[in-house]
Scaffold this active site. Structure first.
Site, PDB file in Angstrom:
ATOM      1  N   GLN A 141       0.802  -1.220   0.000  1.00  0.00           N
ATOM      2  CA  GLN A 141       0.000   0.000   0.000  1.00  0.00           C
ATOM      3  C   GLN A 141       0.835   1.269   0.000  1.00  0.00           C
ATOM      4  O   GLN A 141       0.296   2.356  -0.228  1.00  0.00           O
ATOM      5  CB  GLN A 141      -0.941  -0.001   1.202  1.00  0.00           C
ATOM      6  N   HIS A 143       0.998  -9.262   4.656  1.00  0.00           N
ATOM      7  CA  HIS A 143      -0.124  -8.309   4.699  1.00  0.00           C
ATOM      8  C   HIS A 143      -0.848  -8.350   3.352  1.00  0.00           C
ATOM      9  O   HIS A 143      -0.663  -7.489   2.496  1.00  0.00           O
ATOM     10  CB  HIS A 143       0.379  -6.910   5.023  1.00  0.00           C
ATOM     11  N   ASN A 147      -1.605 -10.750   8.509  1.00  0.00           N
ATOM     12  CA  ASN A 147      -2.580  -9.681   8.740  1.00  0.00           C
ATOM     13  C   ASN A 147      -3.975 -10.114   8.311  1.00  0.00           C
ATOM     14  O   ASN A 147      -4.173 -10.598   7.191  1.00  0.00           O
ATOM     15  CB  ASN A 147      -2.184  -8.435   7.942  1.00  0.00           C
ATOM     16  N   GLU A 148      -4.929  -9.937   9.206  1.00  0.00           N
ATOM     17  CA  GLU A 148      -6.353 -10.171   8.917  1.00  0.00           C
ATOM     18  C   GLU A 148      -6.602 -11.452   8.121  1.00  0.00           C
ATOM     19  O   GLU A 148      -7.102 -11.404   6.982  1.00  0.00           O
ATOM     20  CB  GLU A 148      -6.955  -8.965   8.196  1.00  0.00           C
TER      21      GLU A 148
END
Length: 400
Positions: free
Chosen positions: A18, A110, A153-154
């Site tokens: 990102q 991620h 992540n998540e």
């Protein structure tokens, strides 16, 4: 309001795909070229080269922690080939953070993976856990002095994205990022429990390697949705909570911490989650303005994990009004402080995000403490950065 602990982490978070730019060996980079409705990441914010400036802005503001990721696709661009140069790059990032007085919180995965890993079939192939743990083992070579490591992540969002991508690739609909919900809060499909259980196995295997080879505290981060329901829908609430969240919280019972990532809430009725209605207070991604969701999520994670310490690894709001960001975060921290007062062991608060970044196929929603000119890459700190840094220096939460 009581003071937070003296060793409390105050910081902000980013994810490599990102912010870094030109993550050309990743599945996300490849996907952006062919997926209808998905914007290109391109150079993104050029944080691959400008991470020192980003970290210094956080440190100079008064923050003492920075959560960032190392990118598997850079470190292992082809199966079994590990880049010494990229490992050295991420080690320099760790050293830069430590040198600036920022505690590095390092995320190993991620959302983005090497393209070859996706081409092999991603997480559901026979060799997927072996592939991931080989990368994790190599990554431990640069983690000396890192106190906090997030494996994945998540994973609940990761287990859901496969179904969304299949629908997009089949032509049923344009890509809709799970983090960008539009004018009205959408109902995201339930994560695939089979994928979730495989991710839990990968996490367990990674944790074992990290505990053997590093001194870091190890956990993973969950998208906590602070689901609610009327009493008559309690059974459906329990069902939805399990498949969307609790499966992953239960997998963290042997971890050193659980990463809580909360932004808003969603109600559950007899049929499942209910879209939040349009409202003037809704955020830029259509979710309800609910800063109390952080306290709800922290308490639920603490309960389900059986008392695993909590690290808030993401919390924030999509808004172009920085005063509103400060107002939201003020109330969120008040609810977090109340949870601490009630005995929940909370180790830190990491705001999402440090920078206005690329939101997995979209650019429009702004979550950052720092704006970035996408033509010149000039960083423009917002008042919210100084505000949060002042809280960090004081060690206190905001007053009512």
């Amino acid at each position: 309001m009581n003071r937070f602990p003296t060793d409390f982490l105050w910081g902000a978070s980013t994810a490599p795909h990102q912010v870094e730019g030109n993550n050309v060996n990743s599945d996300w980079w490849a996907r952006e070229q062919v997926t209808p409705g998905m914007a290109l990441s391109g150079d993104v914010l050029d944080s691959y080269h400008r991470y020192g400036e980003d970290m210094r802005l956080l440190a100079d503001a008064g923050l003492n922690a920075y959560r960032f990721g190392i990118e598997w696709a850079r470190i292992e661009p082809i199966p079994g080939h590990f880049s010494k140069a990229e490992l050295a790059h991420y080690r320099r990032m760790i050293d830069t953070a430590i040198g600036l007085g920022l505690t590095p919180v390092v995320t190993l995965h991620h959302f983005s993976s090497p393209k070859w890993f996706a081409d092999e079939g991603s997480w559901m192939t026979e060799r997927s856990i072996e592939r991931f743990t080989s990368y994790v083992t190599t990554a431990t070579s640069i983690l000396e002095g890192v106190e906090w490591v997030c494996t994945i992540n998540e994973p609940n969002m990761l287990a859901m994205m496969g179904a969304m991508l299949k629908a997009t690739e089949s032509g049923e609909d344009d890509w809709q990022s799970p983090t960008v919900e539009g004018d009205v809060q959408m109902v995201l499909p339930a994560p695939d429990p089979e994928v979730g259980r495989r991710l839990a196995r990968a996490h367990d295997a990674a944790r074992e390697i990290l505990k053997e080879r590093t001194d870091a505290k190890v956990g993973w981060t969950i998208a906590n949705q602070a689901l609610t329901a009327k009493p008559e829908h309690e059974a459906k609430l329990i069902e939805e909570r399990y498949v969307r969240e609790d499966l992953y919280l239960e997998a963290a019972k042997n971890d050193d911490f659980i990463g809580v990532q909360a932004y808003s809430t969603q109600e559950v009725d007899a049929n499942g989650p209910v879209p939040h209605a349009p409202h003037p207070d809704n955020t830029l991604v259509g979710s309800a303005y609910r800063p109390d969701s952080l306290g709800m999520a922290v308490r639920h994670a603490w309960q389900v994990t059986g008392g695993v310490p909590v690290l808030v690894t993401e919390n924030g709001i999509a808004t172009d009004d920085d005063n509103r960001r400060i107002a939201y975060t003020t109330e969120a921290l008040q609810h977090l402080s109340a949870a601490v007062d009630d005995g929940v062991d909370v180790r830190g608060y990491l705001h999402w995000s440090a920078l206005d970044n690329y939101e997995w196929g979209h650019w429009e929603p702004t979550f950052g403490l720092i704006a970035v000119d996408r033509e010149t890459f000039e960083r423009q700190p917002k008042p919210s950065l100084a505000w949060l840094g002042n809280l960090a220096r004081s060690g206190k939460g905001p007053t009512t």
